[in-house]
Design a protein around this motif. Structure first.
Motif, PDB file in Angstrom:
ATOM      1  N   MET A   1      44.491  31.123  27.178  1.00 54.48           N
ATOM      2  CA  MET A   1      44.145  29.760  27.513  1.00 54.48           C
ATOM      3  C   MET A   1      42.659  29.544  27.217  1.00 54.48           C
ATOM      4  O   MET A   1      41.834  30.381  27.519  1.00 54.48           O
ATOM      5  CB  MET A   1      44.455  29.545  28.991  1.00 54.48           C
ATOM      6  N   ARG A   2      42.324  28.396  26.646  1.00 53.84           N
ATOM      7  CA  ARG A   2      40.943  28.096  26.256  1.00 53.84           C
ATOM      8  C   ARG A   2      40.269  27.243  27.336  1.00 53.84           C
ATOM      9  O   ARG A   2      40.897  26.362  27.918  1.00 53.84           O
ATOM     10  CB  ARG A   2      40.921  27.388  24.918  1.00 53.84           C
ATOM     11  N   PHE A   3      38.989  27.520  27.564  1.00 52.68           N
ATOM     12  CA  PHE A   3      38.241  26.819  28.602  1.00 52.68           C
ATOM     13  C   PHE A   3      36.966  26.236  28.008  1.00 52.68           C
ATOM     14  O   PHE A   3      36.290  26.873  27.199  1.00 52.68           O
ATOM     15  CB  PHE A   3      37.850  27.777  29.736  1.00 52.68           C
ATOM     16  N   ARG A   4      36.607  25.043  28.446  1.00 53.30           N
ATOM     17  CA  ARG A   4      35.386  24.375  27.979  1.00 53.30           C
ATOM     18  C   ARG A   4      34.142  25.161  28.404  1.00 53.30           C
ATOM     19  O   ARG A   4      33.194  25.272  27.655  1.00 53.30           O
ATOM     20  CB  ARG A   4      35.349  22.955  28.560  1.00 53.30           C
ATOM     21  N   LEU A   9      36.729  28.645  24.041  1.00 54.38           N
ATOM     22  CA  LEU A   9      37.325  29.913  23.613  1.00 54.38           C
ATOM     23  C   LEU A   9      38.171  30.474  24.743  1.00 54.38           C
ATOM     24  O   LEU A   9      38.155  29.961  25.863  1.00 54.38           O
ATOM     25  CB  LEU A   9      36.223  30.912  23.241  1.00 54.38           C
ATOM     26  N   ASP A  10      38.894  31.525  24.446  1.00 59.08           N
ATOM     27  CA  ASP A  10      39.661  32.199  25.491  1.00 59.08           C
ATOM     28  C   ASP A  10      38.706  32.760  26.531  1.00 59.08           C
ATOM     29  O   ASP A  10      37.626  33.257  26.195  1.00 59.08           O
ATOM     30  CB  ASP A  10      40.486  33.341  24.902  1.00 59.08           C
ATOM     31  N   CYS A  11      39.113  32.671  27.759  1.00 54.07           N
ATOM     32  CA  CYS A  11      38.292  33.193  28.851  1.00 54.07           C
ATOM     33  C   CYS A  11      38.399  34.719  28.859  1.00 54.07           C
ATOM     34  O   CYS A  11      39.502  35.267  28.865  1.00 54.07           O
ATOM     35  CB  CYS A  11      38.793  32.615  30.168  1.00 54.07           C
ATOM     36  N   PRO A  12      37.265  35.427  28.832  1.00 52.52           N
ATOM     37  CA  PRO A  12      37.327  36.894  28.858  1.00 52.52           C
ATOM     38  C   PRO A  12      37.968  37.411  30.145  1.00 52.52           C
ATOM     39  O   PRO A  12      37.859  36.788  31.203  1.00 52.52           O
ATOM     40  CB  PRO A  12      35.855  37.312  28.797  1.00 52.52           C
ATOM     41  N   ASP A  13      38.621  38.549  30.027  1.00 53.60           N
ATOM     42  CA  ASP A  13      39.312  39.142  31.173  1.00 53.60           C
ATOM     43  C   ASP A  13      38.367  39.428  32.332  1.00 53.60           C
ATOM     44  O   ASP A  13      38.718  39.252  33.497  1.00 53.60           O
ATOM     45  CB  ASP A  13      40.034  40.424  30.759  1.00 53.60           C
ATOM     46  N   TRP A  14      37.138  39.885  32.012  1.00 54.79           N
ATOM     47  CA  TRP A  14      36.212  40.225  33.086  1.00 54.79           C
ATOM     48  C   TRP A  14      35.817  38.978  33.875  1.00 54.79           C
ATOM     49  O   TRP A  14      35.599  39.046  35.082  1.00 54.79           O
ATOM     50  CB  TRP A  14      34.984  40.968  32.556  1.00 54.79           C
ATOM     51  N   VAL A  15      35.769  37.800  33.216  1.00 53.11           N
ATOM     52  CA  VAL A  15      35.452  36.567  33.925  1.00 53.11           C
ATOM     53  C   VAL A  15      36.599  36.210  34.869  1.00 53.11           C
ATOM     54  O   VAL A  15      36.372  35.844  36.017  1.00 53.11           O
ATOM     55  CB  VAL A  15      35.175  35.412  32.939  1.00 53.11           C
ATOM     56  N   PRO A  63      27.654  40.744  42.079  1.00 57.96           N
ATOM     57  CA  PRO A  63      28.320  39.554  41.566  1.00 57.96           C
ATOM     58  C   PRO A  63      27.751  39.145  40.213  1.00 57.96           C
ATOM     59  O   PRO A  63      26.561  39.301  39.963  1.00 57.96           O
ATOM     60  CB  PRO A  63      28.009  38.493  42.624  1.00 57.96           C
ATOM     61  N   SER A  64      28.610  38.664  39.349  1.00 55.63           N
ATOM     62  CA  SER A  64      28.110  38.161  38.074  1.00 55.63           C
ATOM     63  C   SER A  64      28.702  36.790  37.813  1.00 55.63           C
ATOM     64  O   SER A  64      29.877  36.653  37.563  1.00 55.63           O
ATOM     65  CB  SER A  64      28.438  39.119  36.936  1.00 55.63           C
ATOM     66  N   ILE A  65      27.852  35.798  37.950  1.00 63.01           N
ATOM     67  CA  ILE A  65      28.263  34.425  37.697  1.00 63.01           C
ATOM     68  C   ILE A  65      27.449  33.899  36.517  1.00 63.01           C
ATOM     69  O   ILE A  65      27.299  32.708  36.342  1.00 63.01           O
ATOM     70  CB  ILE A  65      28.042  33.545  38.947  1.00 63.01           C
ATOM     71  N   ALA A  66      26.931  34.805  35.688  1.00 62.99           N
ATOM     72  CA  ALA A  66      26.112  34.388  34.556  1.00 62.99           C
ATOM     73  C   ALA A  66      26.915  33.550  33.574  1.00 62.99           C
ATOM     74  O   ALA A  66      26.362  32.723  32.872  1.00 62.99           O
ATOM     75  CB  ALA A  66      25.529  35.600  33.852  1.00 62.99           C
ATOM     76  N   TRP A  67      28.230  33.757  33.546  1.00 64.85           N
ATOM     77  CA  TRP A  67      29.059  32.941  32.656  1.00 64.85           C
ATOM     78  C   TRP A  67      28.991  31.474  33.025  1.00 64.85           C
ATOM     79  O   TRP A  67      29.251  30.611  32.214  1.00 64.85           O
ATOM     80  CB  TRP A  67      30.513  33.430  32.675  1.00 64.85           C
TER      81      TRP A  67
END
Length: 189
Positions: A1-4, A9-15, A63-67
């Protein structure tokens, strides 16, 4: 699934894994955590004790919210898509939305200023010497260009001096290549 928020692009698994981990804490704690992460991304520092208190019950170490600091333009409706696929509860998505919208402009400006930078030119000085003769040769009569560059490796790092001496021919080549680079960069923006 693609996200804005991932640049369409496809959302990475780690996200996705981080999102499910963040869903375990309350939306208020998520908002406070986001504000801490955004402060760090903006270069204002992070209060690790506060982050530890906020994340203690979620059982994750860092925590990683850098995305969330996506350089592409994202609006609140783009974050709302997380609610629709049951990754994040609606109140969590709303907290992310509010936090992101508050800091979106300064964050994007800061990331533009810091991203893809190897070093910065903090200052420059130059001098041209015309050598008439030397102890080794009777007559040289050649100009030499001395450049004194002040280069900073990071945004807040002190500038380090770099000295360069060039013959007139080498300086002409450098100048021509710099003009080509400037023309190319101007055409891209």
């Amino acid at each position: 699934m693609r996200f804005r928020f991932c640049g369409d692009l496809d959302c990475p698994d780690w996200v996705l894994a981080e999102i499910s981990t963040l869903a375990k804490i309350s939306s208020v704690k998520l908002r406070l955590l986001c504000s801490q992460v955004l402060k760090e991304l903006l270069g204002q520092g992070i209060d690790y004790e506060k982050v530890l208190k906020l994340t203690g019950d979620a059982r994750f170490v860092r925590p990683s919210i850098a995305w969330m600091a996506s350089p592409c333009p994202v609006n609140c409706s783009s974050w709302g898509c997380l609610k629709g696929i049951s990754i994040l509860p609606p109140e969590h998505a709303a907290s992310l939305c509010r936090c992101y919208e508050e800091k979106q402009s300064p964050l994007q400006e800061h990331l533009r200023a810091c991203s893809l930078r190897i070093s910065r030119l903090a200052g420059m000085g130059w001098r041209v010497d015309y050598i008439l003769s030397s102890s080794l040769l009777r007559s040289v009569e050649e100009p030499v260009v001395h450049l004194q560059l002040k280069v900073a490796s990071a945004l807040d790092a002190p500038a380090q001096p770099v000295a360069i001496s060039l013959s007139a021919d080498k300086f002409q080549v450098l100048l021509a290549e710099l003009k080509q680079a400037q023309t190319l960069m101007s055409s891209l923006s």
